[in-house]
Design a protein around this motif. Structure first.
Motif, short mmCIF file in Angstrom:
data_model
loop_
_atom_site.label_atom_id
_atom_site.label_comp_id
_atom_site.label_asym_id
_atom_site.label_seq_id
_atom_site.Cartn_x
_atom_site.Cartn_y
_atom_site.Cartn_z
N UNK A 1 0.82 -1.22 0.00
CA UNK A 1 0.00 0.00 0.00
C UNK A 1 0.85 1.27 0.00
N UNK A 2 1.80 1.36 0.92
CA UNK A 2 2.60 2.58 1.01
C UNK A 2 3.54 2.73 -0.19
N UNK A 3 4.03 1.61 -0.71
CA UNK A 3 4.84 1.66 -1.92
C UNK A 3 4.01 2.21 -3.08
N UNK A 4 2.77 1.78 -3.17
CA UNK A 4 1.88 2.25 -4.24
C UNK A 4 1.62 3.75 -4.10
N UNK A 5 1.35 4.20 -2.90
CA UNK A 5 1.07 5.62 -2.67
C UNK A 5 2.31 6.47 -2.98
N UNK A 6 3.45 6.05 -2.49
CA UNK A 6 4.69 6.79 -2.72
C UNK A 6 5.01 6.85 -4.22
N UNK A 7 4.85 5.73 -4.90
CA UNK A 7 5.13 5.69 -6.33
C UNK A 7 4.18 6.61 -7.10
N UNK A 8 2.90 6.55 -6.77
CA UNK A 8 1.93 7.42 -7.44
C UNK A 8 2.23 8.89 -7.23
N UNK A 9 2.68 9.23 -6.04
CA UNK A 9 2.99 10.62 -5.74
C UNK A 9 4.24 11.08 -6.50
N UNK A 10 5.25 10.22 -6.58
CA UNK A 10 6.45 10.55 -7.36
C UNK A 10 6.09 10.73 -8.84
N UNK A 11 5.21 9.88 -9.34
CA UNK A 11 4.78 10.01 -10.74
C UNK A 11 4.08 11.35 -10.94
N UNK A 12 3.22 11.71 -10.03
CA UNK A 12 2.49 12.98 -10.13
C UNK A 12 3.46 14.16 -10.16
N UNK A 13 4.44 14.17 -9.25
CA UNK A 13 5.41 15.26 -9.21
C UNK A 13 6.24 15.31 -10.48
N UNK A 14 6.61 14.15 -11.00
CA UNK A 14 7.42 14.10 -12.22
C UNK A 14 6.65 14.64 -13.42
N UNK A 15 5.42 14.21 -13.56
CA UNK A 15 4.59 14.71 -14.66
C UNK A 15 4.40 16.22 -14.55
N UNK A 16 4.20 16.70 -13.32
CA UNK A 16 4.00 18.14 -13.10
C UNK A 16 5.26 18.93 -13.45
N UNK A 17 6.41 18.30 -13.27
CA UNK A 17 7.68 18.98 -13.58
C UNK A 17 7.89 19.10 -15.08
N UNK A 18 7.60 18.03 -15.82
CA UNK A 18 7.91 18.02 -17.26
C UNK A 18 6.79 18.58 -18.12
N UNK A 19 5.56 18.31 -17.74
CA UNK A 19 4.39 18.88 -18.44
C UNK A 19 4.38 18.57 -19.95
#
Length: 212
Positions: free
Chosen positions: A94-112
């Protein structure tokens, strides 16, 4: 990717995330091919070829994974995991999934990076469209993380996990919602994250016990 993880992130206390240090993924992943570059034109050509040769069955398989989770990526008909195994593993990750999803969100927001069908109207997706940006591919990153975690739990099936993760990533290009370079970056992000998770000897031991 449906960013359910961001909602979970917002609903969980800061204490729950205190154990995680979020990364600056820009340096880790590097830039994507800019619009109208030679590399981008080659990617579009690859996508148009897949669009021409894909079948209804190909698109149906890709659509099943439009929402990425353990069940859609590794379960189901001809899946690598049984329903019982998914239920057993899901809570531990569960926590691995949440952490991974959050990192993905931040990465997408950075590159756009815009989705390919937004800048190239000749690309016609055959799976659900996405509201998020393209780079890196969240499906590819999450599938890679799961494959790495599952390979610790069930090492005898490691090759199958990676094959399944690679197919899920490829389906995002075939489905018309990602460039090939999005997939490459997603796998790279997944490996970086998995390396961090598995450097925690406590987590690795828990995963190993889970498979016994």
């Amino acid at each position: 990717m449906k960013f359910f993880s961001l909602l979970l992130f917002l609903s969980i206390s800061g204490t729950a995330f205190g154990q995680f240090d979020f990364m600056d993924n820009g340096d880790q992943l590097g830039p994507y091919p800019v619009l109208d570059s030679v590399e981008n034109k080659q990617e579009v050509e690859q996508m148009l070829y897949l669009q021409k040769v894909r079948t209804g069955a190909d698109c149906a398989e890709a659509q099943v994974q439009a929402t990425a989770n353990l069940a859609t990526l590794f379960g189901g008909k001809n899946g690598v995991l049984s329903d019982n195994e998914i239920a057993k593993v899901k809570k531990k990750l569960t926590m691995v999934t949440i952490k991974t999803g959050t990192e993905i969100y931040f990465s997408k927001s950075e590159f756009k990076r815009p989705r390919p069908y937004l800048t190239h109207p000749e690309i016609k997706p055959c799976v659900d469209l996405e509201s998020s940006t393209a780079y890196p591919s969240g499906h590819s990153a999450l599938a890679r993380v799961y494959a790495r975690m599952l390979s610790v739990i069930y090492p005898e099936r490691s090759l199958q996990f990676f094959e399944r993760a690679d197919k899920a990533a490829f389906n995002r290009v075939l489905g018309g919602v990602h460039y090939p370079s999005d997939i490459v970056a997603g796998k790279k992000l997944g490996d970086v994250l998995a390396d961090g998770y598995l450097s925690d000897s406590g987590l690795r031991e828990e995963l190993e016990r889970l498979g016994r």
